[in-house]
Design an enzyme around this catalytic site. Sequence first.
Site, PDB file in Angstrom:
ATOM      1  N   ASP A  22      33.902  41.321  10.499  1.00 58.01           N
ATOM      2  CA  ASP A  22      33.091  40.649   9.468  1.00 58.01           C
ATOM      3  C   ASP A  22      33.841  40.195   8.203  1.00 58.01           C
ATOM      4  O   ASP A  22      34.667  40.942   7.679  1.00 58.01           O
ATOM      5  CB  ASP A  22      31.993  41.592   8.948  1.00 58.01           C
ATOM      6  CG  ASP A  22      31.274  42.332  10.023  1.00 58.01           C
ATOM      7  OD1 ASP A  22      31.497  42.064  11.206  1.00 58.01           O
ATOM      8  OD2 ASP A  22      30.466  43.208   9.665  1.00 58.01           O
ATOM      9  N   GLU A 200      22.078  43.964  11.196  1.00 61.79           N
ATOM     10  CA  GLU A 200      23.300  44.203  10.426  1.00 61.79           C
ATOM     11  C   GLU A 200      23.512  43.085   9.404  1.00 61.79           C
ATOM     12  O   GLU A 200      22.926  42.003   9.507  1.00 61.79           O
ATOM     13  CB  GLU A 200      24.516  44.269  11.376  1.00 61.79           C
ATOM     14  CG  GLU A 200      24.427  45.389  12.394  1.00 61.79           C
ATOM     15  CD  GLU A 200      25.687  45.554  13.254  1.00 61.79           C
ATOM     16  OE1 GLU A 200      26.090  46.710  13.474  1.00 61.79           O
ATOM     17  OE2 GLU A 200      26.244  44.550  13.712  1.00 61.79           O
TER      18      GLU A 200
HETATM   19  C1  FRU Z   1      28.901  44.106  12.017  1.00 64.21           C
HETATM   20  C2  FRU Z   1      29.289  45.546  11.764  1.00 64.21           C
HETATM   21  C3  FRU Z   1      28.666  46.047  10.474  1.00 64.21           C
HETATM   22  C4  FRU Z   1      29.605  47.134  10.061  1.00 64.21           C
HETATM   23  C5  FRU Z   1      30.945  46.597  10.494  1.00 64.21           C
HETATM   24  C6  FRU Z   1      31.930  47.637  10.928  1.00 64.21           C
HETATM   25  O1  FRU Z   1      29.780  43.413  12.862  1.00 64.21           O
HETATM   26  O2  FRU Z   1      28.902  46.343  12.864  1.00 64.21           O
HETATM   27  O3  FRU Z   1      27.329  46.477  10.602  1.00 64.21           O
HETATM   28  O4  FRU Z   1      29.563  47.398   8.684  1.00 64.21           O
HETATM   29  O5  FRU Z   1      30.684  45.706  11.566  1.00 64.21           O
HETATM   30  O6  FRU Z   1      33.199  47.084  11.154  1.00 64.21           O
END
Ligand code: FRU
Length: 485
Positions: A22, A200
């Site tokens: 992300d 998310e």
């Molecule tokens: C989304 C996610 C988020 C988390 C991060 C961990 O892709 O699963 O919810 O904070 O990636 O790397």
Amino acid sequence: TSLAGFPRPERHFTPKSNWINDPNGLFFDGLNYHLYFQHNPHGIDHGNMSWGHALSTDLVHWGEQPIAIMHDEAADIFSGSIVVDESNTSGLGDGINAPVVALYTAAATDESNQAQALAYSLDGGTTFTKYQGNPVLDRGSKNFRDPKVFRYGSGESACWVMVTVEAEERKVLIYQSTNLIDWEFASEFGPQAAVDGVWECPDLFPLQVENSDKVRWILLVSLNPGGVAGGSGTQYFIGDFNGATFTPQSRKEQWHSEIFSQIGQDNWLDWGRDFYAGVTFFGLPEERKTLIAWMSNWDYARELPHRGWRGSMSTARQLSLIETEQGLQVRQQFLGTSLENPQAFSFTDAETEIDIAGPTLLNASIVNNAAGPIRLGLRRNDGSLISEVTISQQWLLHRREAGITKHELYPSVQRMPLPVSTDDSLQLQILLDHGSIEILAANGLRSLTDQLVGEAVPSYLSISCASGSTIDITLFEASESEKDL
Ligand code: FRU
């Protein structure tokens, strides 16, 4: 630089080495765009999550910086956001520089807890100190994450607002604070619409409806799996926000989206396989709302072949809100695309080929009155097919071949419904870089983003356009100066 057979994108951020997912903490400081990102500094897989950092002045070319927030023994640094605390509400400033404040999820390495934590920078976002009183927001939950913070209101009554998720419960949780440290629960939203996966990386922001005084709030919710193209995807809600509560738009306004829902189509920010966890920048005016997403999908992200780095970000897109015959819809426009050396083509009833020299933006205007669809084949030098875009009156399809990938979920067909339009021409933009295709259709009301793992930009496009249809195409190259970088 490109590694033979696995060229590095020229117009997208990729890390020098190792894993990314992300985008985090996007902010503009008046001069530079800051991109932080989920990063494993020590390996090619998800793990040791820390915030990497990159800078750009044009949203296209990024310079990677040292790690901004490093994981420690107790916790990984999961996704979150950054605000610049101009009036030092947090008291973390030194009287000289405004503190740059990151809110992120401290994800306990033993997976027992996820809570929101704070780190601040007094050198404009280069180095960060973890706040001593961390975590700042803990509900004793294992799936409470991804804080996105923004400033709401003005003057005396202004406050900080945080949107987060209880991922497994498919809920967005909203909190308020005056100092970024003490947070009070305000409201929650969900489950609603697409709920087949965990929720998310939420984002919440206002957009003015184009050609009107009306302002509506957009709530973005990434979910995985359950995305429209399978696996990870991003849906959006349109509504109002009063500083505490998000209210989705009225039933009347939703009428058209309901028809959409009946045929299984919620509001999706993107209809492809690889557009996830997209969030917007802090520090830009509302009319320049800018978003970057991670260009991958948890279905296969961990198993894709690589050459020392894995993952890339999407092209930055500007978001706006448009009144259409099907109600309000979000429009996207590519940012940072230069329009150099245009080459124009026009076809009717033809089978043709167009050479592609490197990263390219293709603008097309299509009038399709034919019985059959228009096909654009993305082909390698030897004529073999990387992928194919098929456009009919109601649908745009992207079919992707396996290429060098062995993952069973990777080859796929993505279907994107085109909006009903009184205008009988379809405007299409396709951005081709090494390793990806990004399609904006109907003036940006539809978006479809797919990785083309390990593939160089196609050598040529094969175009077939049946009797009764015309297609006008203009190709733009990445400029010389950009190629030099
Ligand atoms: C989304 C996610 C988020 C988390 C991060 C961990 O892709 O699963 O919810 O904070 O990636 O790397």
